[in-house]
Scaffold this motif. Structure first.
Motif, PDB file in Angstrom:
ATOM      1  N   GLY A   1       0.684  -1.255   0.130  1.00  0.00           N
ATOM      2  CA  GLY A   1       0.000   0.111   0.100  1.00  0.00           C
ATOM      3  C   GLY A   1       0.721   1.425  -0.067  1.00  0.00           C
ATOM      4  O   GLY A   1       0.389   2.260   0.008  1.00  0.00           O
ATOM      5  N   GLY A   2       2.184   1.061   0.064  1.00  0.00           N
ATOM      6  CA  GLY A   2       3.079   2.370   0.085  1.00  0.00           C
ATOM      7  C   GLY A   2       3.382   2.709  -1.423  1.00  0.00           C
ATOM      8  O   GLY A   2       3.186   2.057  -2.401  1.00  0.00           O
ATOM      9  N   LYS A   3       4.224   3.726  -1.477  1.00  0.00           N
ATOM     10  CA  LYS A   3       4.794   4.321  -2.607  1.00  0.00           C
ATOM     11  C   LYS A   3       5.762   3.255  -3.114  1.00  0.00           C
ATOM     12  O   LYS A   3       6.445   2.442  -2.675  1.00  0.00           O
ATOM     13  N   LEU A   4       5.682   3.282  -4.712  1.00  0.00           N
ATOM     14  CA  LEU A   4       6.449   2.257  -5.509  1.00  0.00           C
ATOM     15  C   LEU A   4       7.497   3.021  -6.205  1.00  0.00           C
ATOM     16  O   LEU A   4       7.202   3.956  -6.816  1.00  0.00           O
TER      17      LEU A   4
ATOM     18  N   ASP B   1       5.268   4.132   4.411  1.00  0.00           N
ATOM     19  CA  ASP B   1       5.953   2.833   3.814  1.00  0.00           C
ATOM     20  C   ASP B   1       6.206   2.961   2.151  1.00  0.00           C
ATOM     21  O   ASP B   1       5.390   3.649   1.589  1.00  0.00           O
ATOM     22  N   TYR B   2       7.260   2.431   1.859  1.00  0.00           N
ATOM     23  CA  TYR B   2       7.523   2.314   0.540  1.00  0.00           C
ATOM     24  C   TYR B   2       8.309   1.296  -0.037  1.00  0.00           C
ATOM     25  O   TYR B   2       8.914   0.490   0.810  1.00  0.00           O
ATOM     26  N   THR B   3       8.296   0.945  -1.293  1.00  0.00           N
ATOM     27  CA  THR B   3       9.034  -0.089  -1.852  1.00  0.00           C
ATOM     28  C   THR B   3       9.885   0.400  -2.785  1.00  0.00           C
ATOM     29  O   THR B   3       9.580   1.102  -3.950  1.00  0.00           O
ATOM     30  N   LEU B   4      11.157  -0.283  -3.094  1.00  0.00           N
ATOM     31  CA  LEU B   4      11.869   0.225  -3.841  1.00  0.00           C
ATOM     32  C   LEU B   4      12.498  -0.826  -4.933  1.00  0.00           C
ATOM     33  O   LEU B   4      12.749  -2.082  -4.308  1.00  0.00           O
TER      34      LEU B   4
END
Length: 410
Positions: free
Chosen positions: A28-31, A65-68
């Motif tokens: 649900g976080g930024k990609l 929350d974010y995903t890299l």
């Protein structure tokens, strides 16, 4: 409202090394995407400035929350940063960058990159190390994003197809949206979709299978639970719960099973379920047609003009069912804002967290400016709710639901 601060790093940003295409479907976080193939030769770029640019870009997103995702193809001895720079980057990244990172995916990892990560292990925390995951093919990212809509450099896609051919894999047509998704967008659904389905189907489908009520069951239940248990919880909507548990509950809803959030004792679960409901709609609740108009709000400095444009878009341009569903959600978000002294969720904070689930680019990569524009738009909706949501629609199924708190103190 427009800002030229991004121009400070124009020499770095012009290479389009970083991209923010939307939201991670799993957490649900930024990609955030990093393309190694777009790194210029080391003697043509200041890596110190590149690190500053990365921190400047991440600062807009890492409070949540974010995903890299790092696409490693194209990283060569000519353009790869030094091991010393990598160590410097890790040490300079403050705790917030590392803590809120949910996963770090490396796509098309070479043997040398795997060795480098292993050598780097003694210098990083074990918790951070376990966030690193290797992805062999682009299609393996499907669980976190719609890979069909990502504007991945063509040379990376070519390499991906070549690798799949070499391994005897079937090459999917990644230039088109899957047929199942196309059918959902058009209103036609496969026979195996149960009438209780809540996620990934249109508002019309939900209404048709809900006795004509446009407010879906999953919305009513999550909102009721959040209203009763989460309004004063600090950071409500900000943190992500266990992703596997969320998937289990999504499946329960889709099968029409009873869901008791008290069993999980985690307010983050209904919060993310609610966000995922909106994110998995075939079309954003604010519709694809409104996307360019929403982005244009960012360039309007006069607040009164912004409010009037928002009123026109919301109260006159979106379909009735979209309006009713959005209005139902906004009433909850307004109540959350009312308790911001306890939950620390101001209108702008809510906009940052919820905006990407309500507005996204129709099949295009999102520019770095788009998230700010969406935040301004959603913030305006919350701050001027009574001036914007003025359409009168009688919904017999929902007329008695949750109007009591819309008093003068909102």
């Amino acid at each position: 409202m427009a800002s030229n601060s991004h121009d400070v790093f124009e020499d770095i940003s012009s290479h389009r090394i970083l991209s923010v295409p939307g939201v991670d479907r799993l957490f649900g976080g930024k990609l955030i995407l990093f393309f190694c193939c777009r790194l210029p030769p080391s003697n043509e770029i200041d890596h110190t400035r590149m690190l500053q640019y990365m921190k400047y870009t991440l600062d807009k997103h890492v409070e949540e929350d974010y995903t890299l995702v790092i696409f490693q193809h194209g990283l060569t001895w000519r353009n790869s940063p030094s091991f010393r720079w990598l160590a410097q980057a890790y040490n300079e990244l403050e705790r917030k960058y590392k803590k809120n990172l949910k996963r770090l995916y490396i796509v098309h990892p070479s043997f040398l990159v795997r060795i480098a990560v292993a050598l780097f292990k003694p210098f990083i925390s074990s918790k951070f190390y376990h966030k690193i995951h290797y992805i062999q093919y682009i299609k393996d990212l499907q669980h976190i994003c719609w890979v069909d809509t990502l504007q991945i450099p063509e040379e990376v896609r070519r390499y991906d197809r070549k690798e799949m051919l070499n391994q005897g894999k079937i090459v999917p047509d990644t230039t088109r949206v899957p047929n199942s998704w196309q059918s959902r967008s058009s209103g036609s659904y496969p026979d195996d979709i149960p009438p209780t389905q809540q996620f990934g189907v249109s508002l019309q489908f939900l209404k048709d299978n809900n006795n004509g009520d446009p407010i879906p069951r999953v919305m009513k239940e999550t909102i009721a639970y959040i209203r009763e248990n989460g309004l004063t919880v600090e950071g409500v909507f900000r943190r992500s719960p266990n992703a596997r548990m969320v998937k289990v509950i999504q499946k329960q809803y889709d099968l029409g099973e009873h869901v008791d959030f008290d069993e999980y004792m985690d307010i983050r679960i209904p919060c993310l379920i609610l966000k995922m409901f909106f994110k998995e709609l075939p079309e954003p609740i604010l519709s694809n047609d409104l996307y360019p108009h929403i982005l244009s709000i960012y360039d309007i400095p006069d607040e009164n003009i912004r409010v009037e444009i928002c009123r026109h878009l919301i109260s006159e341009k979106i379909p009735d069912d979209n309006y009713l569903v959005l209005d139902y959600l906004m009433k909850l978000l307004l109540e959350v804002v009312q308790h911001s002294d306890k939950n620390k969720m101001s209108a702008s904070n809510i906009a940052v967290v919820f905006g990407p689930n309500l507005v996204w680019s129709p099949g295009q990569t999102v520019s770095l400016e788009a998230p700010r524009a969406i935040t301004v738009f959603i913030t305006t909706l919350l701050m001027h709710y009574h001036d914007i949501f003025v359409r009168e629609i009688f919904n017999a199924n929902s007329v008695n639901v949750d109007h009591k708190f819309l008093g003068e103190d909102v």
